[in-house]
Structures are given as structure tokens and as C-alpha cells.
Design a protein around this motif. Structure first.
Motif, PDB file in Angstrom:
ATOM      1  N   SER A  80      -5.396  -6.863  -4.016  1.00 10.86           N
ATOM      2  CA  SER A  80      -4.993  -5.772  -3.137  1.00 10.86           C
ATOM      3  C   SER A  80      -5.488  -6.056  -1.726  1.00 10.86           C
ATOM      4  O   SER A  80      -6.585  -6.569  -1.543  1.00 10.86           O
ATOM      5  CB  SER A  80      -5.579  -4.446  -3.607  1.00 10.86           C
ATOM      6  OG  SER A  80      -5.024  -4.084  -4.855  1.00 10.86           O
ATOM      7  N   MET A  81      -4.666  -5.697  -0.765  1.00 14.59           N
ATOM      8  CA  MET A  81      -5.069  -5.791   0.628  1.00 14.59           C
ATOM      9  C   MET A  81      -5.068  -4.396   1.227  1.00 14.59           C
ATOM     10  O   MET A  81      -4.458  -3.484   0.669  1.00 14.59           O
ATOM     11  CB  MET A  81      -4.171  -6.753   1.402  1.00 14.59           C
ATOM     12  CG  MET A  81      -2.688  -6.471   1.318  1.00 14.59           C
ATOM     13  SD  MET A  81      -1.679  -7.763   2.050  1.00 14.59           S
ATOM     14  CE  MET A  81      -1.736  -7.329   3.770  1.00 14.59           C
ATOM     15  N   TYR A  82      -5.748  -4.226   2.331  1.00 10.78           N
ATOM     16  CA  TYR A  82      -5.887  -2.923   2.955  1.00 10.78           C
ATOM     17  C   TYR A  82      -5.513  -3.086   4.421  1.00 10.78           C
ATOM     18  O   TYR A  82      -6.096  -3.904   5.133  1.00 10.78           O
ATOM     19  CB  TYR A  82      -7.342  -2.467   2.776  1.00 10.78           C
ATOM     20  CG  TYR A  82      -7.586  -1.019   3.017  1.00 10.78           C
ATOM     21  CD1 TYR A  82      -7.084  -0.056   2.146  1.00 10.78           C
ATOM     22  CD2 TYR A  82      -8.335  -0.594   4.104  1.00 10.78           C
ATOM     23  CE1 TYR A  82      -7.333   1.299   2.360  1.00 10.78           C
ATOM     24  CE2 TYR A  82      -8.593   0.747   4.319  1.00 10.78           C
ATOM     25  CZ  TYR A  82      -8.078   1.686   3.447  1.00 10.78           C
ATOM     26  OH  TYR A  82      -8.327   3.014   3.653  1.00 10.78           O
ATOM     27  N   VAL A  83      -4.512  -2.325   4.884  1.00  9.68           N
ATOM     28  CA  VAL A  83      -3.998  -2.416   6.249  1.00  9.68           C
ATOM     29  C   VAL A  83      -4.449  -1.182   7.031  1.00  9.68           C
ATOM     30  O   VAL A  83      -4.262  -0.060   6.566  1.00  9.68           O
ATOM     31  CB  VAL A  83      -2.455  -2.507   6.246  1.00  9.68           C
ATOM     32  CG1 VAL A  83      -1.914  -2.600   7.662  1.00  9.68           C
ATOM     33  CG2 VAL A  83      -1.972  -3.677   5.391  1.00  9.68           C
ATOM     34  N   VAL A  84      -5.021  -1.390   8.228  1.00  9.02           N
ATOM     35  CA  VAL A  84      -5.479  -0.303   9.082  1.00  9.02           C
ATOM     36  C   VAL A  84      -4.769  -0.434  10.430  1.00  9.02           C
ATOM     37  O   VAL A  84      -4.862  -1.470  11.089  1.00  9.02           O
ATOM     38  CB  VAL A  84      -7.014  -0.361   9.298  1.00  9.02           C
ATOM     39  CG1 VAL A  84      -7.463   0.764  10.228  1.00  9.02           C
ATOM     40  CG2 VAL A  84      -7.753  -0.297   7.976  1.00  9.02           C
ATOM     41  N   PHE A 100      -3.556   2.014   4.717  1.00  8.12           N
ATOM     42  CA  PHE A 100      -2.906   2.071   3.408  1.00  8.12           C
ATOM     43  C   PHE A 100      -3.178   0.791   2.637  1.00  8.12           C
ATOM     44  O   PHE A 100      -3.343  -0.278   3.213  1.00  8.12           O
ATOM     45  CB  PHE A 100      -1.394   2.317   3.537  1.00  8.12           C
ATOM     46  CG  PHE A 100      -0.675   1.340   4.433  1.00  8.12           C
ATOM     47  CD1 PHE A 100      -0.111   0.180   3.917  1.00  8.12           C
ATOM     48  CD2 PHE A 100      -0.546   1.595   5.797  1.00  8.12           C
ATOM     49  CE1 PHE A 100       0.560  -0.709   4.736  1.00  8.12           C
ATOM     50  CE2 PHE A 100       0.124   0.712   6.620  1.00  8.12           C
ATOM     51  CZ  PHE A 100       0.682  -0.442   6.087  1.00  8.12           C
ATOM     52  N   PRO A 101      -3.252   0.916   1.296  1.00 12.44           N
ATOM     53  CA  PRO A 101      -3.436  -0.269   0.449  1.00 12.44           C
ATOM     54  C   PRO A 101      -2.081  -0.889   0.110  1.00 12.44           C
ATOM     55  O   PRO A 101      -1.053  -0.224   0.111  1.00 12.44           O
ATOM     56  CB  PRO A 101      -4.089   0.308  -0.812  1.00 12.44           C
ATOM     57  CG  PRO A 101      -3.527   1.697  -0.894  1.00 12.44           C
ATOM     58  CD  PRO A 101      -3.343   2.156   0.536  1.00 12.44           C
ATOM     59  N   VAL A 102      -2.111  -2.183  -0.171  1.00 12.94           N
ATOM     60  CA  VAL A 102      -0.921  -2.913  -0.609  1.00 12.94           C
ATOM     61  C   VAL A 102      -1.320  -3.752  -1.811  1.00 12.94           C
ATOM     62  O   VAL A 102      -2.272  -4.534  -1.735  1.00 12.94           O
ATOM     63  CB  VAL A 102      -0.369  -3.820   0.517  1.00 12.94           C
ATOM     64  CG1 VAL A 102       0.807  -4.637   0.027  1.00 12.94           C
ATOM     65  CG2 VAL A 102       0.008  -3.005   1.741  1.00 12.94           C
ATOM     66  N   ASP A 103      -0.624  -3.574  -2.933  1.00 10.10           N
ATOM     67  CA  ASP A 103      -0.886  -4.371  -4.132  1.00 10.10           C
ATOM     68  C   ASP A 103       0.009  -5.602  -4.117  1.00 10.10           C
ATOM     69  O   ASP A 103       1.226  -5.496  -3.950  1.00 10.10           O
ATOM     70  CB  ASP A 103      -0.626  -3.562  -5.394  1.00 10.10           C
ATOM     71  CG  ASP A 103      -1.647  -2.450  -5.566  1.00 10.10           C
ATOM     72  OD1 ASP A 103      -1.259  -1.382  -6.067  1.00 10.10           O
ATOM     73  OD2 ASP A 103      -2.816  -2.648  -5.208  1.00 10.10           O
ATOM     74  N   VAL A 111      -6.469  -6.217   8.756  1.00  6.17           N
ATOM     75  CA  VAL A 111      -6.142  -6.394   7.342  1.00  6.17           C
ATOM     76  C   VAL A 111      -7.355  -6.977   6.638  1.00  6.17           C
ATOM     77  O   VAL A 111      -7.961  -7.944   7.111  1.00  6.17           O
ATOM     78  CB  VAL A 111      -4.929  -7.335   7.159  1.00  6.17           C
ATOM     79  CG1 VAL A 111      -4.664  -7.608   5.686  1.00  6.17           C
ATOM     80  CG2 VAL A 111      -3.688  -6.743   7.828  1.00  6.17           C
ATOM     81  N   SER A 112      -7.717  -6.363   5.506  1.00  3.86           N
ATOM     82  CA  SER A 112      -8.754  -6.890   4.621  1.00  3.86           C
ATOM     83  C   SER A 112      -8.055  -7.345   3.350  1.00  3.86           C
ATOM     84  O   SER A 112      -7.309  -6.571   2.752  1.00  3.86           O
ATOM     85  CB  SER A 112      -9.771  -5.807   4.265  1.00  3.86           C
ATOM     86  OG  SER A 112     -10.399  -5.326   5.422  1.00  3.86           O
TER      87      SER A 112
END
Length: 176
Positions: free
Chosen positions: A109-113, A121-124, A150-151
Motif C-alpha cells: 500500500s502507498m499513501y498519497v498526501v 488517501f491510501p492506494v492498494d 508519497v510514502s
């Protein structure tokens, strides 16, 4: 397509090379040493030779940053990368929405800010396939410049393209 002729290996060559049995033909008699002979255009094997034909793997889609939709102008983009990263957004016109296009591959999962509008929001992401997502942000402040962060774990390869355009009408996908 590559093609090789191997002598004296019999069907074992297929198992060692992990090729399907149907890809190999053999006529080896086991009587004495074999010799390699050039492959014939007919593809048939004669006693003492094994013809192994390996086909190239199907091409994987090229992993690129997402494209903008019609009517959108580029606000910022991060080309394919992995791990954590940030990029800048340019200023836009008052009243435009931000549209965040995300593409990823790899399990995790990545996390976009999006800092200028205070949205995250998270992205799977899935192993073995390229996934694409789109989020429209028709919020106050969407015309401001800012930063997208992005993490993501190292196993996830990702890219993001942010565009600006007119907000979608209410009651449609992406609208409020």
C-alpha cells in the motif's frame, strides 16, 4: 524467438530447461555418442538430436506515468519510482479541480498526501499487475501550488500525474 539444437540430452533437456514437454522432440536411440547438427527448417528431429524451441515471453506493458485526461492541464508529475518521494505542483486557475492519477505495481500500500488541499488517501497495489486510480479534488485551494508526497514500500513501483481541469458535474463519478 530463439532456437537451439542440443544433442544427446533426450527429454531430460526439457525438464532441466523448464520447457513444456510439447516444445521438445527427440529421436535419440541411445546407441553411441550423439552430435549436434544444424536445425532444419522443418523443425523435425533425427535420431541422436533433440530440438528445443523456446519462445520469447510476452512483452510486459511499459510502466509509465499516467497520462492526463482531455481538458486537463499538467500541474505536476513524478515518473516511475519506488519508496518515498515528493514533487511540486504548479499554481492553477481559480475554480479548477485537481485530478490525481496514480499508477502502481507490486504488492503493498502507498499513501498519497496533497498538502495544498489537505487531502490524503491510501492506494492498494497488487503484485503482478499495473493498477491505475484517479481521484478528483474539487476543493477550496485546488488552484494553489504545493507539494504531493508519497510514502510507499520499496517493493511498490509507482508514478503520479496531477492535472487541473473543470470539476465534474455533481452526481457523476468524481463529483461531489
Amino acid at each position: 524467438m530463439s532456437s537451439r539444437t542440443l544433442a544427446g540430452w533426450g527429454t531430460a533437456a526439457c525438464a532441466v530447461l523448464l520447457l513444456p514437454l510439447a516444445a521438445c522432440t527427440t529421436g535419440h536411440s541411445g546407441a553411441g555418442p550423439s552430435r549436434a547438427v544444424p536445425e532444419r527448417s522443418s523443425g523435425s528431429a533425427t535420431p541422436g538430436e533433440v530440438t528445443v524451441t523456446a519462445t520469447a515471453a510476452p512483452e510486459r506493458p511499459v510502466f509509465r506515468a499516467p497520462e492526463l485526461d482531455d481538458g486537463e492541464t499538467l500541474a505536476g508529475r513524478r515518473q516511475p519510482t519506488s519508496g518515498n518521494a515528493s514533487f511540486e505542483l504548479g499554481k492553477g486557475r481559480r475554480g479548477d479541480a485537481l485530478v490525481v492519477h496514480v499508477r502502481c505495481e507490486g504488492r503493498g500500500s502507498m499513501y498519497v498526501v496533497v498538502r495544498s488541499v489537505g487531502v490524503s488517501f491510501p492506494v492498494d497495489c497488487l503484485a503482478g499487475q499495473i493498477s491505475s486510480y484517479e481521484n478528483q479534488l474539487a476543493l477550496t485551494g485546488a488552484d494553489r501550488g504545493g507539494t504531493v508526497s508519497v510514502s510507499a514500500p520499496p517493493a511498490v513501483r509507482w508514478s503520479v500525474t496531477v492535472g487541473r481541469g473543470a470539476p465534474a458535474p455533481k452526481g457523476t463519478d468524481g463529483g461531489g
